[in-house]
Design an enzyme around this catalytic site. Structure first.
Site, mmCIF file in Angstrom:
data_model
loop_
_atom_site.group_PDB
_atom_site.id
_atom_site.type_symbol
_atom_site.label_atom_id
_atom_site.label_comp_id
_atom_site.label_asym_id
_atom_site.label_seq_id
_atom_site.Cartn_x
_atom_site.Cartn_y
_atom_site.Cartn_z
ATOM 1 N N HIS A 87 33.383 101.132 63.795
ATOM 2 C CA HIS A 87 33.952 102.330 64.410
ATOM 3 C C HIS A 87 33.115 103.594 64.185
ATOM 4 C CE1 HIS A 87 37.267 99.693 65.150
ATOM 5 N NE2 HIS A 87 37.469 99.497 63.867
ATOM 6 N N SER A 130 42.274 97.867 64.216
ATOM 7 C CA SER A 130 40.860 97.489 64.261
ATOM 8 C C SER A 130 40.704 96.090 64.890
ATOM 9 C CB SER A 130 40.277 97.571 62.845
ATOM 10 O OG SER A 130 38.894 97.420 62.870
#
Lengths: 84, 427
Positions: free
Chosen positions: B202, B93
């Site tokens: 996301h 991430s």
């Protein structure tokens, strides 16, 4: 004051313990909930909500085991802060 | 058999009060890296990392640069101390930013500023209450995916945002839908941990922020990749500078394919994964995904000792770490010539090259490391060579950045990172 704080803590915890009415003296870790993501968010919540600093020496699981223990820790921290 | 290594960079949640303090006290380069970040940000990030408060550090505008700086500092300390190069980099991430930075694709000060701005946008999204994100343990990812699809069919917006391990995923989407899905997965024996102060990373809820971020990303210069980065979006290697901006904008709305990234490493024969971050976050995830890859965290003292021990079996490799002198020679040869004035070429390119070679010969003879003066001389001679070959200014900047980056001399030779200033200095 103490009771008010307990209500705030309970409300915070209810987002994690959904569909489970937590008692003030219930051991939250016994519910199988001890991951570090939760622990970090709990500490952050307590610091922010009650304007206290939780030091590494306070990072004892026993201080966070029940709503009662957390409220006691906050009370103790608040008293010390006021004395300073 | 030689270890095949991948370096991993952690994402949100890997910060804590006291992060990187051990490395900071031990290595000058870590201290300098933090100081540069402080200068870029205009406030004392190091103090916030070491003293807190946790609430202040946890604000995304602080935690995002803090995690980046810790990771880059850790990587630089490793390169200086052990220096055996990895085959791949990958960041989980937010960690993808550190991966691109350590690969050489994003300049460190740009990355610090960018993540402060990205963090500020994140705080705004989180405060607006649009969407939520939760970690789900104990339910197979394909079942979580299935449960998401059922919700979507019911007109609710929620999706898998991270495929961490076969039994850990993250879900992101509309707040009520996330809570409803948590309840359904809890009934299947799962354990949900909501990320209360988090934006719904996301997933499609991040599209407005992705548009703003792309504007910022599009303004940055991107350098050559020294190592391929296995991206979160598709778990495939990327080494194209021109693709970085677009990739990082799409990264906000698409799931993190970490499980597939670990499988990629396994498939490519990686045997050692080193986490470059403040604490062990990803090492357990490696173990939960694949067998046969040892995972250790360079930021954790005990692990650092183990890494040193493992890599001490390969003493020959460290000698191949490039120096400013060897890199200058290589770049002098690698750049194409656009100047057909033979006399000038002989006078400037050939003579300068021989002078740098002379420095290298004397160093090899004495076995000494180059002095700062010798490094400067070589870089100044290289400048004459590149100018004479008519290498465009922009390309020269790339080369200088890369040489400084590969040799870890960011702070001794920082004047060479700005070629305009350099040209002034030489003339």
């Amino acid at each position: 004051m103490m009771e008010e704080n307990k209500v705030k803590i309970k409300k915070f915890l209810s987002r994690f313990f959904r569909k489970h009415e937590l008692a003030d003296d219930e051991d939250i870790f016994a519910l199988g909930f001890v991951n570090s993501l939760f622990a970090m968010q709990l500490v952050m919540f307590l610091e922010k909500e009650f304007a206290v600093t939780i030091d590494s020496k306070d990072m004892d699981l026993d201080n966070f085991r029940t709503i009662n223990r957390m409220a006691a820790l906050i009370e103790e921290k608040t008293v010390v802060d006021q004395q300073l | 058999m030689m270890e095949k290594m991948a370096f991993l960079f952690p994402g949100q949640g890997s910060h804590f009060v006291g992060m990187s303090k051990g490395l900071y006290d031990q290595y000058t380069i870590v201290k300098q890296t933090f100081e540069e970040a402080n200068d870029v940000l205009g406030y004392d990030l190091a103090k916030l990392c070491f003293e807190g408060t946790l609430a202040e550090l946890s604000k995304a505008k602080n935690s995002q640069p803090a995690i980046l700086v810790s990771s880059v500092a850790s990587f630089r300390a490793y390169m200086q101390e052990l220096g055996i190069v990895p085959q791949f980099l990958a960041g989980h991430s937010l960690g993808e930013y550190a991966a691109f930075t350590c690969a050489g694709a994003i300049r460190f000060p740009d990355a610090v500023q960018l993540l402060h701005e990205r963090g500020t946008l994140t705080d705004e999204v989180a405060a607006s209450g649009v969407g939520a994100m939760s970690i789900v343990d104990g339910v197979e990812s394909r079942l979580v995916e299935q449960a998401c699809q059922e919700m979507v069919q019911e007109g609710r917006q929620v999706s898998v945002s991270c495929y961490n391990t076969p039994n850990q995923t993250a879900i992101s989407g509309d707040s009520d839908a996330v809570m409803e899905l948590e309840d359904r997965l809890t009934e299947q024996g799962g354990l949900a941990t909501p990320l209360l102060a988090s934006a719904p990373f996301h997933c499609s809820y991040m599209q407005p922020m992705a548009d703003l971020l792309l504007e910022k990303l599009s303004r940055l210069p991107y350098g050559f990749f020294k190592y391929p980065v296995i991206t979160n979006r598709n778990a495939e290697p990327m080494a194209h500078s021109e693709k970085v901006a677009n990739n990082l904008a799409l990264h906000l709305t698409q799931p993190v394919q970490w499980e597939r990234t670990m499988q990629y490493f396994k498939h490519k024969g990686v045997t050692l994964a080193i986490e470059m971050g403040p604490k062990n976050v990803l090492t357990n995830m490696v173990k939960a995904n694949v067998e046969g890859i040892e995972a250790l965290c360079y930021g954790a003292k005990e692990d650092r000792k183990k890494i040193e021990q493992i890599l001490s079996a390969y003493p020959g490799l460290k000698k191949h770490i490039p120096t400013i002198i060897t890199r200058s020679l290589a770049v002098a040869v690698a750049t194409p010539n656009r100047n057909w004035d033979n006399e000038e070429y002989q006078e400037k390119v050939v003579k300068s090259y021989r002078k740098i070679q002379g420095i290298q010969d004397s160093l090899e003879e004495s076995g000494a490391k180059p002095t700062l003066e010798q490094m400067r001389e070589a870089l100044d001679l290289l400048k004459i060579i590149l100018d004479t070959k008519q290498v465009p200014e922009e390309e020269q900047t790339h080369w200088y950045n890369q040489i400084i980056d590969e040799t870890g001399t960011y702070y001794e030779l920082n004047e060479y990172l700005a070629p305009a200033r350099l040209a002034e200095k030489i003339s």
